[in-house]
Write a protein that holds these residues in place. Structure first.
Motif, PDB file in Angstrom:
ATOM      1  N   VAL A  22       0.857  -1.184   0.000  1.00 27.03           N
ATOM      2  CA  VAL A  22       0.000   0.000   0.000  1.00 27.03           C
ATOM      3  C   VAL A  22       0.897   1.239   0.000  1.00 27.03           C
ATOM      4  O   VAL A  22       1.878   1.309   0.744  1.00 27.03           O
ATOM      5  CB  VAL A  22      -0.919   0.005   1.244  1.00 27.03           C
ATOM      6  CG1 VAL A  22      -1.762   1.271   1.293  1.00 27.03           C
ATOM      7  CG2 VAL A  22      -1.808  -1.231   1.237  1.00 27.03           C
TER       8      VAL A  22
ATOM      9  N   GLN B 180      -1.770   6.295   0.441  1.00 25.81           N
ATOM     10  CA  GLN B 180      -2.947   5.484   0.769  1.00 25.81           C
ATOM     11  C   GLN B 180      -2.995   5.159   2.255  1.00 25.81           C
ATOM     12  O   GLN B 180      -4.065   5.150   2.869  1.00 25.81           O
ATOM     13  CB  GLN B 180      -2.950   4.192  -0.050  1.00 25.81           C
ATOM     14  CG  GLN B 180      -3.297   4.391  -1.518  1.00 25.81           C
ATOM     15  CD  GLN B 180      -3.197   3.098  -2.304  1.00 25.81           C
ATOM     16  OE1 GLN B 180      -2.192   2.381  -2.222  1.00 25.81           O
ATOM     17  NE2 GLN B 180      -4.236   2.791  -3.053  1.00 25.81           N
TER      18      GLN B 180
ATOM     19  N   GLY C 227      -5.943   6.639   4.333  1.00 25.91           N
ATOM     20  CA  GLY C 227      -6.751   5.573   4.909  1.00 25.91           C
ATOM     21  C   GLY C 227      -6.918   5.732   6.408  1.00 25.91           C
ATOM     22  O   GLY C 227      -7.999   5.505   6.961  1.00 25.91           O
TER      23      GLY C 227
ATOM     24  N   GLY D 224      -3.303   8.108  -5.429  1.00 31.41           N
ATOM     25  CA  GLY D 224      -4.429   7.934  -4.526  1.00 31.41           C
ATOM     26  C   GLY D 224      -5.319   9.159  -4.603  1.00 31.41           C
ATOM     27  O   GLY D 224      -5.138  10.037  -5.454  1.00 31.41           O
TER      28      GLY D 224
END
Length: 271
Positions: A49, A53, A57, A145
């Motif tokens: 990831v 992100q 997140g 992203g």
């Protein structure tokens, strides 16, 4: 500044993440995240990831778990707006007008009319900070992203100025990434999925803002005409997520109705 610097130098400390999802202390009594060896069931591929992100997140998890979200759905008739845009764009301007710039202008007018939307709770949640400026964040999907550049002082800019600025910042976001300064200080955010489809969704509020507007694909809807026939109208679905600690359902209904009314009069927004 590259997106790498965005992910390594946030303006505030990133929330601690428990089991890859929730900030520490939020949902602490939930069962642990399942640890599964997916290769036991078939072939897999593992991709790391990205830093951006991980950062976004973590913030999204915090916002979803700590803000009592409610999403209000409505439709805006943009038949006149689309005719206005088409007529302008057919003239071959250097920068074309998109529905998004009209949404920005409509949102600014709605924020003026309903100041509780142009606000934030302070750090301890005891005071509501009402803002006198109008900075609008616009979600941009990039290879790094989701990034949300903030267009500042949108009340002082024309739709043409906003269109040029939005084109430039969106290109920069997709090619180079954005600095944290370029994504900070927003009052209200707009997330448009109109180019992809959908009929509605629940956008997650970008704390410390108290609301976010999502829009999806315009659809043709039959309406009764004055002569007893059918009039096909272009309807834009609106999905307004709001913080229920600050905004109630009646506020949300009035807010989206106000935006819909503003979009129905594009000449006024373009003035």
């Amino acid at each position: 500044m590259s997106v790498e610097s965005v992910s390594t130098a946030p303006p505030v400390a990133a929330p601690a993440v428990v089991n890859g999802s929730a900030p520490a202390g939020v949902g602490a009594n939930l069962p642990p995240w399942p640890q599964v060896d997916f290769a036991e069931f078939g072939e897999v591929e593992v991709k790391p990831v990205s830093r951006i992100q991980k950062l976004t997140g973590a913030f999204l998890s915090r916002n979803w778990l700590t803000i009592p979200h409610v999403t209000h759905q409505d439709d805006a008739d943009i038949t006149t707006l689309e005719a206005f845009r088409k007529a302008y764009n057919e003239g071959g301007p250097a920068v074309k007008l998109t529905p998004l710039v009209f949404l920005i202008k409509a949102a600014v007018r709605a924020l003026r009319e309903f100041p509780q939307f142009n606000a934030s709770l302070d750090g301890d949640g005891k005071n509501l900070v009402l803002k006198k400026y109008f900075h609008i964040g616009v979600a941009v999907d990039t290879r790094f992203g989701l990034l949300v550049p903030v267009l500042r002082d949108c009340d002082r800019k024309s739709v043409l100025e906003l269109a040029a600025e939005l084109t430039a910042v969106s290109l920069k976001a997709r090619e180079k990434g954005l600095s944290m300064a370029e994504m900070s200080g927003g009052c209200f955010s707009i997330s448009s999925l109109g180019g992809f489809g959908g009929t509605g969704f629940t956008p997650i509020i970008n704390a410390p803002e108290v609301a976010i507007l999502g829009v999806t694909k315009t659809r043709l809807t039959p309406q009764p005409s004055g002569d007893g026939g059918i009039d096909w109208r272009k309807m834009l679905p609106l999905s307004l997520s709001y913080d229920h600690r600050v905004i109630n359902g009646a506020d949300a209904a009035c807010f989206t109705a106000f935006i819909a009314a503003a979009l129905a009069d594009p000449q006024t927004l373009a003035a």
